[in-house]
Scaffold this active site. Structure first.
Site, mmCIF file in Angstrom:
data_model
loop_
_atom_site.group_PDB
_atom_site.id
_atom_site.type_symbol
_atom_site.label_atom_id
_atom_site.label_comp_id
_atom_site.label_asym_id
_atom_site.label_seq_id
_atom_site.Cartn_x
_atom_site.Cartn_y
_atom_site.Cartn_z
ATOM 1 N N CYS A 155 0.830 -1.215 0.000
ATOM 2 C CA CYS A 155 0.000 0.000 0.000
ATOM 3 C C CYS A 155 0.858 1.257 0.000
ATOM 4 C CB CYS A 155 -0.938 -0.020 1.203
ATOM 5 S SG CYS A 155 -1.979 1.447 1.290
ATOM 6 N N CYS B 234 -0.558 4.311 1.871
ATOM 7 C CA CYS B 234 -0.407 4.287 3.332
ATOM 8 C C CYS B 234 1.024 4.610 3.735
ATOM 9 C CB CYS B 234 -0.705 2.891 3.898
ATOM 10 S SG CYS B 234 -2.138 2.092 3.221
ATOM 11 N N ASP B 235 1.976 4.051 3.026
ATOM 12 C CA ASP B 235 3.350 4.048 3.532
ATOM 13 C C ASP B 235 4.322 4.993 2.825
ATOM 14 O OD1 ASP B 235 2.493 2.198 5.312
ATOM 15 O OD2 ASP B 235 3.100 0.475 4.126
#
Ligand code: NDP
Length: 486
Positions: free
Chosen positions: A180, A183-184
């Site tokens: 992801c 997200c990261d």
């Protein structure tokens, strides 16, 4: 009346009753067709709670099904699953959601959920463990130990990102290996990272990373990318993204804490080399989440549930499939949403065929109310350091602290999971949520550099730190070990 005829009638009555009760008498296989079904209140008197439509999954397909079911005044229950909202909550801006300006994936999900709820759809923060489709009403068993009965069932469980299955992947999951970028990506500022895969997702992940990372290399195992030409063209606008072809990941390397490199096989020369990298972002496709239905319904060789003609009907009457769990071709949120609508309309037709009407709806409503399925309460939010320290110091059970941020889709996905697991362990563990954007002193005190982040305290001491998303089951197992330790 002749004895033979009398026996015949008795046998007939017994068979009809059994059919009403179980749907498929004598069926040894779960793949039963459920012909001759009729709603019978005597047969379902002891079954509680019975829902007319149960939807498994809460992505776009599940939520549009819920909207159409609830709007038709049919008692509709959505079992949200391990990752409420599904894959779309991990997507950044969606530019091709029909009729709207670009929206974040989670905004789409939120809108769909609110719309379905406004018509009366209900939501259960739980996951389905097992379904008995050989009986009708279908029996649905959840991970939290609940049992629901469903007159019709819509499977909208989606698909999950594929993993490479190579050494280092599991060890460094959440510590440099992820699926992801949205997200990261902020954790890889000015660092070199790789994206594995050659499809549209790989392009998307690389572009998301380009705003943070220094250099992004897309590693493609073939001599060409599978991504749409328009997507590949988009890459030209990002000078820090490059593509390396004919390379196959062999091993992910790290220093024990973080990823430091990836070992690659050159498929032309057969040479193995190590490429330094701080992050490995997987974008190698998805597998359908159809495992719990594998003995119940017909699937193709990849595990996608087969639906018939232009409907969402499956090989089991009364059971429908919608979205990525039955779609190996389009895999688009809009298509999943359309599937969900079709599945709900198919379920409504089915319910009408088996005798569902306004009277039945009213009787079902009276028979069992929503409180028959206990809902989870929200976990306490703490944003003051002193309050959190007090809670940790005085608790006689393990304290699990969930750090989240509104900008982090996986964190938002975790919140209802935390609620559900907290409910499950009620008196055995204390759960607390901390908003990292509000509680900066807590963040600093406990060195929280990544979200989602879980800290566990036992007897006032920090005993564990976990930095990746967990599904309901995984989180339950994780928490259980600290309860058992006491
Ligand atoms: P795809 O299945 O399209 O692509 C997967 C990629 O990963 C392929 O290049 C595949 O290689 C590669 N791959 C698979 N296994 C491995 C492995 N073990 N090692 C190395 N590489 C591997 O998946 P996507 O997630 O990219 O896309 C799924 C669907 O979603 C598609 O229909 C896509 O169009 C859609 N999508 C659309 C977007 C948009 O419109 N904005 C964004 C993202 C996805 P190979 O080609 O050799 O099989």
């Amino acid at each position: 009346m002749k004895t033979g005829k009398f026996v015949g009638i008795i046998v007939g009555v017994v068979i009809v009753s059994a059919v009403l009760l179980n749907g498929c008498i004598g069926s040894t296989t779960a793949k039963c067709s459920h012909e001759d079904l009729k709603i019978d209140f005597t047969a379902i008197a002891d079954k509680k709670p019975v829902f007319s439509i149960v939807i498994v999954g809460s992505g776009p397909a599940g939520l549009t099904s819920a909207l159409y079911g609830a709007r038709a005044n049919i008692k509709t229950m959505v079992i949200e699953g391990d990752k409420p909202g599904g894959q779309l909550t991990e997507t950044s801006f969606v530019e091709n959601w029909p009729g709207s300006k670009p929206l974040l994936g989670r905004e789409i999900i939120q809108g769909l959920r609110e719309q379905a709820a406004s018509f009366g759809a209900t939501f259960l923060q739980d996951s389905v463990e097992r379904v008995d489709c050989s009986r009708w009403p279908f029996e649905v068993y959840t991970e939290d130990g609940k049992k629901l009965y469903a007159l019709s069932l819509i499977v909208a469980t989606g698909a999950s990102p594929r993993k490479l299955g190579i050494s280092g992947e599991k060890e460094y999951w959440g510590e440099g290996v992820t699926a992801c970028a949205i997200c990261d990506a902020p954790f890889y500022k000015k660092q070199d990272v790789v994206v594995i895969g050659g499809g549209d997702s790989a392009v998307e992940e690389a572009i998301q990373l380009s705003f943070y990372a220094k250099n992004i290399t897309i590693l493609v195992r073939d001599d060409h990318m599978r991504a749409a030409a328009s997507m590949q063209k988009r890459l030209q606008g990002y000078p820090n993204i490059s593509v390396k072809y004919n390379v196959k990941p062999q091993r992910i390397i790290g220093d024990g804490e973080q990823v430091t490199g990836i070992e690659l096989l050159d498929t032309i020369t057969q040479e193995v080399s190590t490429m330094p990298t701080a992050g490995v972002f997987l974008a190698i496709g998805h597998d359908p989440n159809s495992g719990i239905f594998k003995d119940s319904v017909h699937m193709d060789e990849h595990g996608y549930i087969i639906v018939h003609d232009r409907s969402q009907a499956t090989s089991v009457r009364g059971l429908f499939a919608a979205g990525d769990v039955n779609d190996n071709t389009y895999r688009q949120a809009g298509v999943a949403a359309g599937d969900g609508i079709k599945a709900a309309l198919d379920a409504i037709s089915f319910l009408n065929e088996v005798g569902f009407n306004a009277d039945v709806a009213a009787r079902l409503e009276k028979k069992d109310v929503m409180s028959d399925v206990e809902q989870n309460e929200e976990v306490l939010s703490i944003n003051s350091l002193s309050e959190l320290e007090d809670t940790i110091a005085t608790s006689t059970v393990p304290v699990v602290v969930d750090f989240f941020a509104d900008y982090c889709p996986s964190c938002l996905q975790m919140l209802p999971i935390i609620d559900s697991v907290a409910h499950h362990f009620a008196s055995q563990a204390t759960f607390v949520k901390v908003d990292t954007e509000e509680a900066t002193d807590i963040v600093e005190k406990f060195f929280v550099h990544k979200v989602p982040c879980l800290l566990v305290f036992n007897d006032g001491k920090l005993v564990a730190r976990y930095n990746a998303t967990m599904g309901r089951k995984e989180l339950g197992e994780f928490v259980k070990q600290f309860i058992l330790l006491r």
